[in-house]
Design a protein around this motif. Structure first.
Motif, PDB file in Angstrom:
ATOM      1  N   LEU A  55     -29.756  23.420  47.170  1.00 48.40           N
ATOM      2  CA  LEU A  55     -30.050  22.098  46.624  1.00 48.40           C
ATOM      3  C   LEU A  55     -28.740  21.385  46.339  1.00 48.40           C
ATOM      4  O   LEU A  55     -27.839  21.957  45.731  1.00 48.40           O
ATOM      5  CB  LEU A  55     -30.837  22.234  45.319  1.00 48.40           C
ATOM      6  N   PHE A  56     -28.670  20.142  46.748  1.00 50.14           N
ATOM      7  CA  PHE A  56     -27.515  19.312  46.431  1.00 50.14           C
ATOM      8  C   PHE A  56     -28.016  18.199  45.517  1.00 50.14           C
ATOM      9  O   PHE A  56     -28.892  17.418  45.891  1.00 50.14           O
ATOM     10  CB  PHE A  56     -26.876  18.762  47.714  1.00 50.14           C
ATOM     11  N   VAL A  57     -27.483  18.184  44.309  1.00 53.47           N
ATOM     12  CA  VAL A  57     -27.871  17.207  43.290  1.00 53.47           C
ATOM     13  C   VAL A  57     -26.612  16.467  42.858  1.00 53.47           C
ATOM     14  O   VAL A  57     -25.494  16.978  43.027  1.00 53.47           O
ATOM     15  CB  VAL A  57     -28.547  17.877  42.073  1.00 53.47           C
ATOM     16  N   ALA A  58     -26.780  15.281  42.299  1.00 48.23           N
ATOM     17  CA  ALA A  58     -25.613  14.539  41.824  1.00 48.23           C
ATOM     18  C   ALA A  58     -24.786  15.447  40.916  1.00 48.23           C
ATOM     19  O   ALA A  58     -25.327  16.150  40.054  1.00 48.23           O
ATOM     20  CB  ALA A  58     -26.039  13.284  41.085  1.00 48.23           C
ATOM     21  N   ALA A  59     -23.482  15.468  41.131  1.00 46.08           N
ATOM     22  CA  ALA A  59     -22.596  16.377  40.398  1.00 46.08           C
ATOM     23  C   ALA A  59     -22.790  16.270  38.889  1.00 46.08           C
ATOM     24  O   ALA A  59     -22.795  17.286  38.186  1.00 46.08           O
ATOM     25  CB  ALA A  59     -21.143  16.116  40.779  1.00 46.08           C
ATOM     26  N   ASP A 113     -25.730  20.626  35.913  1.00 45.82           N
ATOM     27  CA  ASP A 113     -26.067  21.561  34.826  1.00 45.82           C
ATOM     28  C   ASP A 113     -27.493  21.334  34.333  1.00 45.82           C
ATOM     29  O   ASP A 113     -28.227  22.295  34.072  1.00 45.82           O
ATOM     30  CB  ASP A 113     -25.074  21.425  33.671  1.00 45.82           C
ATOM     31  N   ARG A 114     -27.899  20.075  34.212  1.00 48.84           N
ATOM     32  CA  ARG A 114     -29.279  19.774  33.801  1.00 48.84           C
ATOM     33  C   ARG A 114     -30.276  20.283  34.836  1.00 48.84           C
ATOM     34  O   ARG A 114     -31.353  20.772  34.495  1.00 48.84           O
ATOM     35  CB  ARG A 114     -29.488  18.266  33.620  1.00 48.84           C
ATOM     36  N   ALA A 115     -29.920  20.170  36.109  1.00 53.06           N
ATOM     37  CA  ALA A 115     -30.809  20.637  37.176  1.00 53.06           C
ATOM     38  C   ALA A 115     -31.004  22.142  37.093  1.00 53.06           C
ATOM     39  O   ALA A 115     -32.133  22.633  37.195  1.00 53.06           O
ATOM     40  CB  ALA A 115     -30.251  20.231  38.539  1.00 53.06           C
ATOM     41  N   VAL A 116     -29.922  22.877  36.902  1.00 56.91           N
ATOM     42  CA  VAL A 116     -30.035  24.336  36.776  1.00 56.91           C
ATOM     43  C   VAL A 116     -30.914  24.690  35.581  1.00 56.91           C
ATOM     44  O   VAL A 116     -31.796  25.558  35.683  1.00 56.91           O
ATOM     45  CB  VAL A 116     -28.641  24.994  36.667  1.00 56.91           C
ATOM     46  N   ALA A 117     -30.718  24.022  34.461  1.00 57.52           N
ATOM     47  CA  ALA A 117     -31.531  24.297  33.268  1.00 57.52           C
ATOM     48  C   ALA A 117     -33.009  24.019  33.534  1.00 57.52           C
ATOM     49  O   ALA A 117     -33.883  24.817  33.158  1.00 57.52           O
ATOM     50  CB  ALA A 117     -31.031  23.478  32.082  1.00 57.52           C
ATOM     51  N   ALA A 118     -33.305  22.913  34.199  1.00 60.07           N
ATOM     52  CA  ALA A 118     -34.702  22.572  34.513  1.00 60.07           C
ATOM     53  C   ALA A 118     -35.313  23.618  35.442  1.00 60.07           C
ATOM     54  O   ALA A 118     -36.465  24.031  35.254  1.00 60.07           O
ATOM     55  CB  ALA A 118     -34.771  21.185  35.145  1.00 60.07           C
ATOM     56  N   CYS A 161     -40.185  19.190  39.961  1.00 63.65           N
ATOM     57  CA  CYS A 161     -39.553  19.561  38.689  1.00 63.65           C
ATOM     58  C   CYS A 161     -38.331  18.688  38.426  1.00 63.65           C
ATOM     59  O   CYS A 161     -38.174  18.128  37.338  1.00 63.65           O
ATOM     60  CB  CYS A 161     -39.162  21.034  38.726  1.00 63.65           C
ATOM     61  N   LEU A 162     -37.467  18.569  39.412  1.00 62.01           N
ATOM     62  CA  LEU A 162     -36.246  17.784  39.228  1.00 62.01           C
ATOM     63  C   LEU A 162     -36.559  16.301  39.070  1.00 62.01           C
ATOM     64  O   LEU A 162     -35.940  15.614  38.250  1.00 62.01           O
ATOM     65  CB  LEU A 162     -35.274  18.043  40.373  1.00 62.01           C
ATOM     66  N   ALA A 163     -37.537  15.804  39.818  1.00 58.81           N
ATOM     67  CA  ALA A 163     -37.934  14.395  39.693  1.00 58.81           C
ATOM     68  C   ALA A 163     -38.436  14.103  38.279  1.00 58.81           C
ATOM     69  O   ALA A 163     -38.144  13.042  37.718  1.00 58.81           O
ATOM     70  CB  ALA A 163     -39.003  14.044  40.723  1.00 58.81           C
TER      71      ALA A 163
END
Length: 133
Positions: free
Chosen positions: A110-114, A118-123, A91-93
């Motif tokens: 999950l650690f995503v680029a700071a 917000d986009r990651a949470v929405a996805a 999903c994130l990819a």
């Protein structure tokens, strides 16, 4: 309490939450300095890798290159559950977001680029909604 194993239940109930703050990955030549409170630690042959609040790393002058947002999936996932990490990473990819996953006993983190947090949470919220029965 046993963790959830059913993939649709895991995805539908994951409730991603962005933890406050920014976190960094650091590698240390030996042991973790006294007083440092890593949220993740991995023992590697080259020395421990830690994920720690950026303020703590800065205060100790620790070097880092990657600044991350920390997302916790609120569902209690079983460690032997199959497919959650793959579904989340896919999903994130698809949204162009890299992800580093750490499994705790109760939750996946999950650690995503700071800048992508917000986009990651929405996805992930969209993925979750699509899997609710």
């Amino acid at each position: 309490m046993a963790g959830e194993r059913d993939l649709q239940q895991l995805l539908g109930g994951m409730r991603p939450v962005l933890n406050p703050g920014r976190y960094v990955y650091c590698t240390l030549p030996a042991k973790v300095p006294a007083g440092l409170r890593p949220v993740v630690m991995v023992a590697e042959a080259e020395g421990p890798t830690i994920v720690v609040a950026q303020e703590e790393a800065d205060a100790l002058g620790l070097r880092y290159e990657y600044v991350a947002g920390w997302i916790t999936l609120q569902i209690h996932s079983a460690l032997e559950a199959v497919g959650l990490t793959a579904a989340v990473a896919t999903c994130l990819a698809e949204h162009g977001i890299s992800c580093n996953v750490v499994a705790g006993f109760h939750h996946d983190h999950l650690f995503v680029a700071a800048d992508d947090a917000d986009r990651a949470v929405a996805a992930l919220q969209e993925l979750s909604a699509a899997n609710r029965a």
